[in-house]
Design a protein around this motif. Structure first.
Motif, PDB file in Angstrom:
ATOM      1  N   GLU A  98       0.777  -1.063  -0.260  1.00 36.03           N
ATOM      2  CA  GLU A  98      -0.110   0.370  -0.379  1.00 36.03           C
ATOM      3  C   GLU A  98       0.649   1.319  -0.202  1.00 36.03           C
ATOM      4  N   LYS A  99       1.961   1.445   0.480  1.00 34.66           N
ATOM      5  CA  LYS A  99       3.401   2.111   0.914  1.00 34.66           C
ATOM      6  C   LYS A  99       3.193   2.581  -0.327  1.00 34.66           C
ATOM      7  N   LYS A 117       0.411   4.391  -2.759  1.00 39.72           N
ATOM      8  CA  LYS A 117       0.433   5.529  -2.707  1.00 39.72           C
ATOM      9  C   LYS A 117       1.148   7.283  -2.769  1.00 39.72           C
ATOM     10  N   LYS A 160       0.661   6.766  -6.625  1.00 40.29           N
ATOM     11  CA  LYS A 160      -0.017   7.714  -6.831  1.00 40.29           C
ATOM     12  C   LYS A 160      -1.035   6.857  -8.294  1.00 40.29           C
ATOM     13  N   ASP A 170      -4.341   4.001  -8.580  1.00 34.74           N
ATOM     14  CA  ASP A 170      -5.508   4.351  -7.855  1.00 34.74           C
ATOM     15  C   ASP A 170      -6.351   3.334  -7.661  1.00 34.74           C
ATOM     16  N   TYR A 171      -6.306   3.005  -6.282  1.00 36.58           N
ATOM     17  CA  TYR A 171      -6.306   1.997  -5.579  1.00 36.58           C
ATOM     18  C   TYR A 171      -7.647   1.692  -4.932  1.00 36.58           C
ATOM     19  N   THR A 172      -8.977   0.768  -4.984  1.00 35.51           N
ATOM     20  CA  THR A 172      -9.325   0.415  -3.433  1.00 35.51           C
ATOM     21  C   THR A 172      -8.950  -0.818  -2.999  1.00 35.51           C
TER      22      THR A 172
END
Length: 306
Positions: A254-255, A258, A261, A263-265
């Motif tokens: 996740e780091k 992010k 940049k 685009d994730y859910t």
């Protein structure tokens, strides 16, 4: 007894199975322990009203339960296709499912389906049919094709897959993605969904084929090993709350997402074990599985049909 009744009985028995049994099955399914050790550990549990064979049977896939869409459903056409795989084993084979009415004049978006660590089993074939019912051309390759294909037995399938070069398996799936992008019936949009090892493959292909894969939906898969900074596709990531092995990899992934940049859910499904979407074992959780699948189909419709 109907399949629906069997599924209900399977779900009820799961409530009586201690979490340790699910954890040990996960170790066994991923090659960390052998079958003898798995059964030996199960034998140490005291489970009122359930025998060792019942518990082991509930955890072992019964693929008759995974047949949600019949292979001869009138809304789809399913077939096995062979294709060139210069980046993999030279030749590959997959299960191709096309929705009714889709052709060169009425094209559809496509989805690549990636199986677990045991080859193209009936559950994954059914997932491909479910996608076709939702309007997508679906292709589910079989990593075991160079060895004759999925043997009909998960234990043997796992052993076979462990003997193959992982980079060539990845290459086979990469060439399958290229096939879908260039297929005569394809709009050129390619999504990918995968489960367990297939979740890893999904993460890997979105990173290594940023101009081919337009959307990725990995289920309880570990991160890509490289090129996370190259990801262009949106991701919808599915985790099981009790899947400590895979979940431990998420904070760093996740780091990285992010930082780049992407685009994730990400969704975490409560009280769910690794494999909760697979409706052939006691790990299946109907409510979570249906919610995850509804989200996945909606995600592909949004990202691939626009």
């Amino acid at each position: 007894m109907s399949l629906q009744t069997e599924k209900k009985d399977l779900a009820l028995s799961a409530k009586d199975i201690p979490q340790e049994a699910f954890d040990w099955y996960d170790e066994y399914a991923h090659g960390d322990i052998d079958r003898r050790t798995f059964l030996s550990r199960l034998g140490t549990l005291s489970i009122t009203g359930l025998t060792l064979s019942v518990v082991a049977g509930a955890l072992t896939p019964n693929y008759a339960l995974a047949d949600q869409v019949s292979f001869n459903d009138s809304d789809i056409t399913a077939s096995y296709v062979e294709f060139d795989s210069p980046n993999g084993h030279g030749k590959a084979r997959g299960y191709l499912v096309v929705p009714k009415g889709v052709d060169a004049n009425n094209k559809a978006a496509t989805v690549l389906v990636a199986h677990e660590n045991r080859g193209l089993n009936p559950y994954i074939e059914d997932v491909a049919r479910r996608l076709a019912k939702a309007g997508f051309i679906a292709l589910a390759p079989d990593a075991l094709f160079p060895l004759g294909g999925y043997p009909g037995n998960d234990d043997e399938g796992r052993a076979m897959q462990r003997t193959l070069d992982g980079s060539k398996i990845t290459g086979d799936f990469m060439d399958a993605a290229t096939l879908l992008k260039n297929h005569d019936f394809s709009t050129g949009k390619v999504g990918m969904v995968g489960f367990c090892f297939g979740g890893y493959l999904t993460n890997a292909l979105v990173a290594n084929m940023p101009d081919t894969i337009n959307a990725g939906a990995p289920y309880y898969g570990t991160p890509a090993k490289s090129n996370i900074d190259k990801i262009k596709a949106p991701l919808q990531i599915h985790f099981a709350e009790l899947d400590t092995r895979v979940n431990a990899t998420w904070p760093d992934y996740e780091k990285a997402l992010k930082a780049n940049k992407v685009d994730y859910t990400a969704y975490v499904y409560p009280k769910a074990n690794h494999g909760f979407h697979n409706d052939s074992t006691a790990r299946y959780q109907e409510n979570n599985a249906e919610l995850a699948w509804e989200r996945t189909v909606s995600f592909f419709k949004k990202t691939l049909n626009s």
